[in-house]
Every structure is written in C-alpha cells, then in structure tokens.
Design a protein around this motif. Structure first.
Motif: not given
Length: 430
Positions: A301-311
């Motif tokens: 989940a955190m890898a996806a959040a970083r890849r998507l540049r989520l705030p």
C-alpha cells in the motif's frame, strides 16, 4: 456575465483596463476556462484565466508589466505555466491570481455551426480553443473594449453550452487526439464528472478512455495525476472508483490489486459509501486515501502511495497501521494498550474507527464498539509514563515500550487499580 463581474468590482476594473490596452496594441483579450464554465453551470465563478490573441508571449508580458505601472490593480507579473508559457498577474486586492496565456495554434477540430459563430477576428482564439480538453472548457468570451467589458461576445465553437445543459463531459474534436496530447485528461474527465451531480461521459469520450487509457495513462505526470485523482475522490469517492473500474483504469493505477481488482473495487466503493454516511463529506484526506489502499498489505500500500505521489503520506501510513491493528487484535501481545496507542497516534480517532467499521461492514463481519472503548481509555488515567521511567532511572531501550504497554494493558483490564500496583509491576520488569 454582467452579474458575475459587477459583484467583483476590482476584477471588473482590471479587465476593463486590459480590454482597452491590448486592442490598442493590436491584440484581443478573452475570458476562458473555468470562470465561464461555472457561470454556464450556475456555479460561483472561480479562477480567472485570460487568452490574448494577436500578440506574442513577450509582447504580452511587456504590456502587462507596463500596465502595472500605469494604474492600480496589478501588484506584479511573473512567468508561469509548466506545460505552455503564460503570465501570472498578482492582483492588488487580495490573494487572487490571473493567468494570461497567448494563443496556441494547430487545433484540428472544426467548430460546430452556432448562433455565436466566430468571425474572422476570433479565428486565432477558436484555434486555441480547439486544443483544449473538453467542450465545457472551450468557451470564450471576448471582452468588450468600451466602458462595459461584460458587453463583449460569447463564443461557443464546440457546443460546450449544449453539453453543460445536457450534463455531458465530451472531448473537443476527436477524443483520441486530445488524450494523446495529454494523457492526464483521461483522469480529468472522471474528475469533472465526479464534481458534477448527474453528469455522464459522452459515449465517444468514454470509449476512447477505455481503449487508450491503459496504454497512455502510465505516461502521465504522476504529480499532476495525483492532484486530479484526489480531487475526484474528494468530490465523489464511490463514483470515482466505480468509473475507474468500469473504464479499465483501476488496475493501471493500482496494479498491486492483481486479478482481484474488480472485487476490490466493490469493497472500496462500499466502504466509501459507509464512510460518507458515518462522517459526511468531504472525507478527511487520510481516510480518503487509506480506504483506497486498505485491501493491500501495508508495504504494498505504501509503495503504491509513493508511486502515485499521493499527499500526506505520513498520515496515510498512520491510518493504515491503525486499521491493521484494529482488524487483527488477535495478533497483538497487548491488545488493549496497542489499540489505544494506535488510535491516539491518528489525527482523528473517530475517523479511523469509522474506517474499521466500514471494513467490517463491507466484509459482512461484526465490529467491536471501539467508540465505547476509547471513552473508557479517556476515563482511565495513565499511571506510568515515559517521564516516570526517566525519573526513576529505567534504562533506554525497547524494554521501556514493553513496560509501558504491559502496565497500560493491566490498567485497562482492571487488574491494576492503584498507583502502587503499577509501580510494582514496572519495577518487576526492570
């Protein structure tokens, strides 16, 4: 238009000055974009964007800077625009900014015949509008050069007013061409639909997204995509997720979902609806993004959040860790104390409890009454703290955390009732 400008006298005066000076230099000036779209839709006008034709980018900048010296209204003029050049006016009357771009050429779509058909002088502006994304964003209003700027001419070369009234999001010209020019428009179409109750995607636009989205979307700027995605989710989270699934984009944005993307989408949308019923709208950002990623293991989940540049990644991580603790109490050594610590680590425990309840509801499982639990925690004083351990010479190290959790666990369980009992328990673990 008249009402919108007369409610904002400083803006009206500035537009009047621009509508006099720019034609004197051989150009024309138009209101474009969201300001016009909002007026047509009956919304409050938002950001002001202007288009200048007949002048070069450099000449336009020189004219704007000279105008800032002549009279009030313009505090400063700076270069702006990451994808095509523009000038940004900082207004005297507040924090408002006005972006002024020069016309882009090369538009291919031919305007629809309409009552407001463009005259020859407007052809450069219409050519620029042909490069815009959606018809509701391709409206033009040529400012009047007389005393009343609102007595200008509205141009609707691609049927944007008709689409606004019909509640359609439709690309200007060929949808495939618009998406190839900027893949971000794929998610922007969903965002515009999500922000407008009752709107639908035009069939040709939806078909182009379904056909080209999986191939083009990976090339979109992740930072810009994040902004569009968060805005869409904030406006209509369940509807946005349903659209992403229906158009084949969720598996592109979240390939970590694997083959279960469709089932995951149903759970995500169900949880969003539960959260909106429980907390209202808009949802806090950590819950909005945490729910999107809640079906993935924490690291994925955190890898996806970083890849998507989520705030706000830190708050999202805290929310997901808390959710994992709440949904897996059997894995905890000190379930009461660790549950309390996880909830208190979030900005808003009530929101994390609502997300936990949404997860249990979507999975058709009963939920614990954590609101009652957190009320009990607030009424149960903390006897042993980190400061107490410092004062009494307990050594640094991981053993401290175990002491604090063990004492708190026994206190919340009712086994430790007096301070002396807590002290004895802590001393026994030294």
């Amino acid at each position: 238009m008249r009402r919108a400008l007369r409610r904002r006298p400083p803006l009206r005066r500035l537009l009047r000055d621009l509508a006099r000076e720019i034609p004197n230099a051989g150009g024309a000036v138009y209101l474009v974009g969201g300001f016009l779209r909002n007026i047509v839709e009956g919304r409050e006008p938002g950001d002001v964007d202007l288009l200048v034709t007949g002048l070069s980018y450099r000449r336009t900048g020189d004219l704007l800077r000279s105008l800032s010296v002549k009279g009030p209204g313009i505090r400063k003029v700076v270069a702006a625009g990451r994808h095509f050049p523009a000038h940004r006016i900082a207004a005297d009357w507040g924090k408002e900014f006005i972006d002024v771009s020069t016309a882009r050429g090369g538009g291919r779509p031919h305007p629809r015949p309409s009552r407001a058909a463009p005259v020859a002088d407007d052809r450069e502006a219409v050519d620029d509008a042909a490069r815009r994304d959606f018809t509701i964003n391709a409206l033009l209003f040529r400012l009047g050069s007389g005393r009343f700027v609102e007595d200008g001419r509205l141009l609707d070369p691609f049927g944007g007013i008709e689409d606004a009234r019909g509640k359609r999001i439709r690309c200007v010209g060929e949808a495939a061409d618009r998406f190839r020019e900027d893949p971000l428009r794929i998610v922007r179409a969903i965002r515009l639909k999500s922000e407008r109750r009752g709107f639908v995607l035009d069939p040709a636009t939806a078909a182009a997204i379904r056909r080209l989205g999986p191939r083009l979307l990976p090339a979109a700027s992740q930072d810009r995509l994040s902004v569009e995605l968060v805005r869409a989710l904030s406006a209509d989270p369940a509807g946005t997720v349903d659209d992403l699934r229906r158009l084949g984009l969720l598996k592109v944005l979240l390939p970590e979902s694997g083959r279960s993307a469709n089932r995951s989408t149903e759970r995500i949308a169900c949880r969003y609806r539960f959260l909106r019923r429980s907390l209202g709208a808009p949802l806090p950002l950590p819950l909005l993004l945490g729910n999107l990623l809640a079906d993935l293991p924490f690291e994925a989940a955190m890898a996806a959040a970083r890849r998507l540049r989520l705030p706000d990644l830190r708050s999202v991580a805290v929310t997901l860790r808390c959710l994992h603790i709440l949904t897996h109490p059997e894995a905890l050594r000190f379930p009461r104390a660790e549950t309390e610590a996880a909830l208190l680590a979030t900005k808003e425990p009530r929101g994390c409890i609502a997300l936990y309840r949404a997860v249990r509801h979507a999975g058709k499982h009963p939920a614990r009454d954590l609101n009652r639990f957190i009320r009990k925690c607030r009424l149960t004083p903390i006897i042993i703290s980190g400061l107490w351990l410092d004062t009494n010479g307990f050594p640094e190290g991981p053993g401290r955390r175990e002491i604090l959790l063990r004492v708190r666990e026994e206190t919340l369980a009712g086994k430790v009732r007096r301070p002396i009992d807590a002290v004895r328990l802590a001393e026994s673990m030294r």
